[in-house]
Design a protein around this motif. Structure first.
Motif, PDB file in Angstrom:
ATOM      1  N   LEU A 142       2.801  -1.176  -1.262  1.00  0.00           N
ATOM      2  CA  LEU A 142       3.930  -0.885  -0.379  1.00  0.00           C
ATOM      3  C   LEU A 142       4.045   0.606  -0.095  1.00  0.00           C
ATOM      4  CD1 LEU A 142       6.691  -3.277  -1.757  1.00  0.00           C
ATOM      5  CD2 LEU A 142       5.296  -3.570   0.294  1.00  0.00           C
ATOM      6  N   MET A 143       3.866   1.434  -1.115  1.00  0.00           N
ATOM      7  CA  MET A 143       3.955   2.879  -0.920  1.00  0.00           C
ATOM      8  C   MET A 143       2.853   3.361   0.017  1.00  0.00           C
ATOM      9  SD  MET A 143       5.645   5.605  -1.400  1.00  0.00           S
ATOM     10  CE  MET A 143       6.757   5.309  -2.781  1.00  0.00           C
ATOM     11  N   ALA A 144       1.653   2.818  -0.133  1.00  0.00           N
ATOM     12  CA  ALA A 144       0.547   3.211   0.749  1.00  0.00           C
ATOM     13  C   ALA A 144       0.876   2.860   2.195  1.00  0.00           C
ATOM     14  CB  ALA A 144      -0.750   2.531   0.307  1.00  0.00           C
ATOM     15  N   LYS A 145       1.462   1.690   2.412  1.00  0.00           N
ATOM     16  CA  LYS A 145       1.865   1.292   3.770  1.00  0.00           C
ATOM     17  C   LYS A 145       2.930   2.248   4.311  1.00  0.00           C
ATOM     18  CE  LYS A 145       1.000  -3.674   3.868  1.00  0.00           C
ATOM     19  NZ  LYS A 145       0.629  -3.880   5.246  1.00  0.00           N
ATOM     20  N   LEU A 146       3.904   2.584   3.489  1.00  0.00           N
ATOM     21  CA  LEU A 146       4.971   3.494   3.905  1.00  0.00           C
ATOM     22  C   LEU A 146       4.395   4.875   4.234  1.00  0.00           C
ATOM     23  CD1 LEU A 146       7.977   4.152   4.314  1.00  0.00           C
ATOM     24  CD2 LEU A 146       8.075   4.679   1.864  1.00  0.00           C
ATOM     25  N   LEU A 147       3.535   5.373   3.380  1.00  0.00           N
ATOM     26  CA  LEU A 147       2.943   6.688   3.623  1.00  0.00           C
ATOM     27  C   LEU A 147       2.096   6.699   4.891  1.00  0.00           C
ATOM     28  CD1 LEU A 147       1.976   7.770  -0.003  1.00  0.00           C
ATOM     29  CD2 LEU A 147       3.882   8.622   1.397  1.00  0.00           C
ATOM     30  N   ARG A 148       1.355   5.607   5.132  1.00  0.00           N
ATOM     31  CA  ARG A 148       0.570   5.535   6.376  1.00  0.00           C
ATOM     32  C   ARG A 148       1.476   5.584   7.597  1.00  0.00           C
ATOM     33  NH1 ARG A 148      -2.667   2.103   3.505  1.00  0.00           N
ATOM     34  NH2 ARG A 148      -1.695   0.228   4.316  1.00  0.00           N
ATOM     35  N   LYS A 149       2.607   4.883   7.530  1.00  0.00           N
ATOM     36  CA  LYS A 149       3.570   4.917   8.651  1.00  0.00           C
ATOM     37  C   LYS A 149       4.103   6.326   8.873  1.00  0.00           C
ATOM     38  CE  LYS A 149       5.079   0.161   8.518  1.00  0.00           C
ATOM     39  NZ  LYS A 149       6.146  -0.801   8.508  1.00  0.00           N
ATOM     40  N   LEU A 150       4.169   7.099   7.800  1.00  0.00           N
ATOM     41  CA  LEU A 150       4.635   8.493   7.894  1.00  0.00           C
ATOM     42  C   LEU A 150       3.496   9.462   8.221  1.00  0.00           C
ATOM     43  CD1 LEU A 150       7.035   8.513   4.803  1.00  0.00           C
ATOM     44  CD2 LEU A 150       7.670   8.334   7.238  1.00  0.00           C
ATOM     45  N   GLY A 151       2.292   8.912   8.391  1.00  0.00           N
ATOM     46  CA  GLY A 151       1.146   9.751   8.743  1.00  0.00           C
ATOM     47  C   GLY A 151       0.464  10.416   7.563  1.00  0.00           C
ATOM     48  N   VAL A 152       0.725   9.952   6.351  1.00  0.00           N
ATOM     49  CA  VAL A 152       0.119  10.531   5.153  1.00  0.00           C
ATOM     50  C   VAL A 152      -0.993   9.602   4.678  1.00  0.00           C
ATOM     51  CG1 VAL A 152       0.523  11.251   2.768  1.00  0.00           C
ATOM     52  CG2 VAL A 152       2.305  11.600   4.499  1.00  0.00           C
ATOM     53  N   HIS A 153      -2.195  10.138   4.512  1.00  0.00           N
ATOM     54  CA  HIS A 153      -3.319   9.363   3.987  1.00  0.00           C
ATOM     55  C   HIS A 153      -3.224   9.344   2.468  1.00  0.00           C
ATOM     56  CE1 HIS A 153      -5.140   9.034   7.909  1.00  0.00           C
ATOM     57  NE2 HIS A 153      -4.887  10.322   8.081  1.00  0.00           N
ATOM     58  N   THR A 154      -3.556   8.206   1.880  1.00  0.00           N
ATOM     59  CA  THR A 154      -3.360   8.046   0.435  1.00  0.00           C
ATOM     60  C   THR A 154      -4.595   8.330  -0.392  1.00  0.00           C
ATOM     61  OG1 THR A 154      -3.793   5.678   0.620  1.00  0.00           O
ATOM     62  CG2 THR A 154      -1.495   6.392   0.697  1.00  0.00           C
ATOM     63  N   GLU A 155      -5.718   8.587   0.228  1.00  0.00           N
ATOM     64  CA  GLU A 155      -6.909   8.910  -0.549  1.00  0.00           C
ATOM     65  C   GLU A 155      -6.789  10.331  -1.065  1.00  0.00           C
ATOM     66  OE1 GLU A 155      -9.917   8.077   2.316  1.00  0.00           O
ATOM     67  OE2 GLU A 155      -9.146   6.054   2.562  1.00  0.00           O
ATOM     68  N   ASN A 156      -7.361  10.596  -2.235  1.00  0.00           N
ATOM     69  CA  ASN A 156      -7.264  11.930  -2.845  1.00  0.00           C
ATOM     70  C   ASN A 156      -7.857  13.000  -1.969  1.00  0.00           C
ATOM     71  OD1 ASN A 156      -5.872  11.131  -5.063  1.00  0.00           O
ATOM     72  ND2 ASN A 156      -7.701  10.810  -6.295  1.00  0.00           N
TER      73      ASN A 156
END
Length: 156
Positions: A142-156
């Protein structure tokens, strides 16, 4: 070591139905809170620790798992853990140990009923029934989906 993307992809494969996805948005955050709240109510030796010590210990362990797999997701979930700890500390003071425990149990049961209803729509068993690590992956998904919607990539 399995990558966070691999965990998220595996979780996504079991969560394709739109109804199940909405139910997860509704139910996973309260489940995470209930775990924090229930651990908050476990007594600790007052000479050494304060209420909530077990919850903080569990959040630190979970954070370590997230951080090892993705620093961005780990950081975002750390912020979430801090907010959940503040909320739970406030509710502990407001409701007391016993009432907080009962509220958390009620929310826990209701949210898990929702999760299993979502998986009826999905047509698959919950992922954690194959690997308990998926209990940690759900909030990260869920956090990864939220961050993607905010334009933040979750890979290191």
């Amino acid at each position: 070591m399995r990558s966070m993307q691999s965990w998220l992809d595996g979780y996504s494969a079991d969560h394709r139905n739109p109804v199940n996805q909405v139910i997860h948005w509704i139910c996973v955050p309260p489940i995470v809170w209930t775990v924090v709240a229930l651990l908050w109510t476990v007594p600790v030796p007052s000479a050494w620790l304060k209420p909530g010590a077990w919850a903080v210990f569990a959040m630190v362990l979970a954070f370590g798992w997230y951080w090892k797999h993705s620093h961005r997701l780990g950081g975002a979930l750390l912020v979430t853990f801090v907010l959940l700890a503040l909320l739970t500390a406030w509710l502990f003071e407001l409701l007391g140990q016993v009432r907080l425990r009962w509220v958390a149990i009620a929310v826990f049961v209701a949210a898990w009923v929702g999760q299993f209803i979502g998986h009826k729509f999905e047509g698959h068993r919950p992922s954690f029934l194959t690997d308990l690590s998926y209990l940690l992956v759900g909030p990260a998904w869920l956090m990864a989906k939220l961050l993607r919607k905010l334009g933040v990539h979750t890979e290191n």
